[in-house]
Design an enzyme around this catalytic site. Sequence first.
Site, PDB file in Angstrom:
ATOM      1  N   MET A  42       0.441  -1.732   4.801  1.00 35.77           N
ATOM      2  CA  MET A  42       1.827  -1.244   4.901  1.00 35.77           C
ATOM      3  C   MET A  42       2.235  -1.231   6.384  1.00 35.77           C
ATOM      4  O   MET A  42       3.147  -0.515   6.781  1.00 35.77           O
ATOM      5  CB  MET A  42       1.951   0.140   4.268  1.00 35.77           C
TER       6      MET A  42
ATOM      7  N   HIS B 256      -7.376  -1.434  10.261  1.00 39.16           N
ATOM      8  CA  HIS B 256      -6.895  -2.697   9.683  1.00 39.16           C
ATOM      9  C   HIS B 256      -7.567  -3.891  10.365  1.00 39.16           C
ATOM     10  O   HIS B 256      -7.925  -4.869   9.720  1.00 39.16           O
ATOM     11  CB  HIS B 256      -5.377  -2.838   9.885  1.00 39.16           C
TER      12      HIS B 256
ATOM     13  N   GLN C 286       5.045   3.576  -4.435  1.00 33.34           N
ATOM     14  CA  GLN C 286       3.846   4.420  -4.346  1.00 33.34           C
ATOM     15  C   GLN C 286       4.093   5.724  -3.588  1.00 33.34           C
ATOM     16  O   GLN C 286       3.171   6.511  -3.410  1.00 33.34           O
ATOM     17  CB  GLN C 286       2.676   3.644  -3.742  1.00 33.34           C
TER      18      GLN C 286
ATOM     19  N   ASP D  85      -9.320   5.256   1.907  1.00 35.09           N
ATOM     20  CA  ASP D  85      -8.596   5.479   0.653  1.00 35.09           C
ATOM     21  C   ASP D  85      -9.568   5.220  -0.494  1.00 35.09           C
ATOM     22  O   ASP D  85      -9.437   4.235  -1.232  1.00 35.09           O
ATOM     23  CB  ASP D  85      -7.381   4.552   0.580  1.00 35.09           C
TER      24      ASP D  85
ATOM     25  N   SER E 182      -5.668   6.112  10.785  1.00 44.19           N
ATOM     26  CA  SER E 182      -4.648   6.058   9.739  1.00 44.19           C
ATOM     27  C   SER E 182      -3.305   5.781  10.396  1.00 44.19           C
ATOM     28  O   SER E 182      -3.058   6.253  11.517  1.00 44.19           O
ATOM     29  CB  SER E 182      -4.592   7.416   9.025  1.00 44.19           C
TER      30      SER E 182
END
Length: 281
Positions: free
Chosen positions: A30, A37, A61, A150, A185
């Site tokens: 996202m 990432h 979501q 996650d 995050s």
Amino acid sequence: MVPVLTVQEAGKQLKSLWQEEGSLGFIPTMGALHEGHMSLIRRSVNENQFTAVSIFVNPTQFNEKHDFDHYPRNLETDLETMASFPIDLVFAPGSSEIYPEPDTRVFDFGGLDKTMEGLHRPGHFNGVAQVVSKLFDIIRPDRAYFGEKDFQQLAVIRALVRQLDIPVEIIACPIIREADGLAMSSRNKLLTAGQRTAATGVSKALFRARDLAGTLPVDKLQEKIIHLLNKHPLVEVEYFKIVDRENLQQVSDWSEAGAKIGCIAAQIGKVRLIDNINISS
Ligand code: PAF
């Protein structure tokens, strides 16, 4: 690197890759990319001939409008961050590309989507399943890379792939932490300086739980960790649960067979953080 904005253009560019020998790795994101990432992208680049990344803040979501509206977005910076990697496709569609019509599909993943995040973020995993299944359909990767931060999402995506018979291998990648332990995050960018300091309490609490495992009953340990963390005026724990790594069901006794994981969600001001740690007693 020029991002591809439409499904049609993505298909055109991917067609030649699908026809070539060699595997295609995919990292759905996202955006607001960070070292977590990058570790997924690095792994895909190492393990596949081709790599595709998607950047799409998926509206279905988010169960809270405030969270969706304030989710960090910066495509330019994301493209710069990825510039040194040999990425074959960056897919950054708008909402109408992914959802030309409302997605009315309702998924059921047994118990996996009904605990922890599933209880606190109603509809969240249904939205994740909707977008990930669409992205898999568009990109048709051989492998897809997801972070273990996650952890519940990973379990749900594995179940989704089984349920829909999607021919993709799901690769789980370890949590990447800041030097002080905070799990990386995109939401960390939203923390004020004071909240950022408070946020280190979350991973510290998990490390404490790991160290105390087996020394007191599971429910008492959960209570103790929640109590400890809630003492900080900026932190409010939503849940801390020690669950079975496979079925995500609450562990009631240390003697139970199966690997265990401690999962936490906490609100630091308006920023919601999740994290987890393997627990062996
Ligand atoms: O983990 C995320 O960033 C998102 O949930 C995902 C998998 C990209 C789906 O929107």
